[in-house]
Scaffold this motif. Structure first.
Motif, short mmCIF file in Angstrom:
data_model
loop_
_atom_site.label_atom_id
_atom_site.label_comp_id
_atom_site.label_asym_id
_atom_site.label_seq_id
_atom_site.Cartn_x
_atom_site.Cartn_y
_atom_site.Cartn_z
N LEU A 7 -21.17 22.87 -8.19
CA LEU A 7 -20.08 21.91 -8.35
C LEU A 7 -20.22 20.75 -7.35
N GLY A 8 -20.71 21.05 -6.14
CA GLY A 8 -20.92 19.99 -5.16
C GLY A 8 -21.97 18.99 -5.63
N ILE A 9 -23.10 19.52 -6.12
CA ILE A 9 -24.17 18.63 -6.62
C ILE A 9 -23.68 17.84 -7.83
N LEU A 10 -22.96 18.50 -8.73
CA LEU A 10 -22.43 17.82 -9.91
C LEU A 10 -21.46 16.71 -9.52
N SER A 11 -20.64 16.96 -8.52
CA SER A 11 -19.69 15.94 -8.06
C SER A 11 -20.42 14.71 -7.53
N ILE A 12 -21.51 14.94 -6.79
CA ILE A 12 -22.28 13.81 -6.26
C ILE A 12 -22.89 13.00 -7.39
N ILE A 13 -23.47 13.69 -8.37
CA ILE A 13 -24.09 13.00 -9.51
C ILE A 13 -23.06 12.18 -10.28
N LEU A 14 -21.89 12.78 -10.52
CA LEU A 14 -20.83 12.07 -11.24
C LEU A 14 -20.33 10.87 -10.45
N TYR A 15 -20.23 11.03 -9.15
CA TYR A 15 -19.77 9.92 -8.30
C TYR A 15 -20.75 8.76 -8.34
N LEU A 16 -22.06 9.05 -8.20
CA LEU A 16 -23.06 7.99 -8.23
C LEU A 16 -23.12 7.33 -9.61
#
Length: 264
Positions: free
Chosen positions: A235-244
């Motif tokens: 979920l942390g990695i997914l959040s970063i990808i979605l943010y970028l």
């Protein structure tokens, strides 16, 4: 002065309420212990759990069953296949009926459940003054604050307070509902000789058998902890990808440009 008087009255009321609750049969809150399996990274202490298995075999199994526990589950505590087979072979379980239809017994196998100490509930009650010893398979999960509850029950025996009417054949334990428990104190100094040389004090034995019974009740705890951490990382990695991605998509809008103009 009025402030302190109000505090004193509040404390008095709290003490009275606590006494009323205890009189009504409520149990004392369990002793809080630090356990290796607590927290997101918690794991079972294998050495302690193995000692707890020894305590259960030599002390608890005389009265309490583990009907949901199979010998093969000991593999997760570090025992080899040969050792598990040897443990199982020490016990007998019901076998297949013979040609005449009569019941038979055989040595237990790793896939068998730990045999109950009594043939049925009536036999168990008859051997324990009418009380039915509970099965311990899920007790650490079935009771509120289960691990601390088990530890407190095992170490909480004491003399009944003045004015407390203790029934015949009962023992006083404030951590048991009503304060009266049929089970006599099960642990005493030197009742078990640990194979690893650890001093078998009552408190040490209580911690070890609690560790073992918590594993029995929740053998997949470590797997759940690992899965939980993997989910959080994902979920942390997914959040970063979605943010970028969001920043890239909305950058032209913030700069006053038309996204489709840039695409042309």
């Amino acid at each position: 002065m009025k402030f302190f008087k109000n505090i004193a009255l509040a404390l008095t009321a709290t003490a009275a309420l606590t006494g009323a609750v205890m009189a009504a049969g409520a149990a004392k809150h369990p002793i809080q212990q630090k356990w290796s399996f607590d927290g997101a990274f918690g794991k079972y202490d294998r050495a302690s759990a193995q000692r707890g298995w020894q305590v259960y075999k030599q002390v608890c199994s005389a009265c309490h069953s583990l009907k949901y526990f199979r010998f093969r589950n000991l593999a997760e505590l570090g025992y080899s296949e040969d050792m598990i087979k040897a443990f199982a072979a020490e016990y007998e379980v019901a076998g297949e009926p013979d040609d005449a239809g009569d019941e038979t017994v055989r040595n237990a196998l790793p896939q068998d459940a730990f045999p109950a100490p009594f043939a049925n509930e009536n036999a168990a009650r008859a051997s324990n003054g009418g009380a039915l010893p509970p099965d311990l398979s899920l007790l650490a999960k079935a009771r509120h604050d289960g691990s601390n509850y088990l530890f407190s029950i095992l170490t909480g025996y004491e003399d009944a307070p003045a004015g407390f009417e203790l029934s015949a054949g009962k023992n006083y334990n404030p951590y048991f509902k009503g304060g009266q428990i049929s089970m006599a104190p099960p642990l005493a100094e030197g009742i078990v000789e640990y194979e690893d040389g650890t001093a078998a004090t009552p408190e040490q034995m209580a911690r070890d058998v609690t560790m073992f019974l918590t594993y029995v009740a929740e053998p997949k705890l470590e797997d759940r902890h690992r899965m939980g951490m993997n989910v959080l990382i994902f979920l942390g990695i997914l959040s970063i990808i979605l943010y970028l991605s969001m920043k890239k998509i909305w950058k032209p809008v913030k700069e006053g440009k038309n996204f489709y103009d840039d695409a042309e």
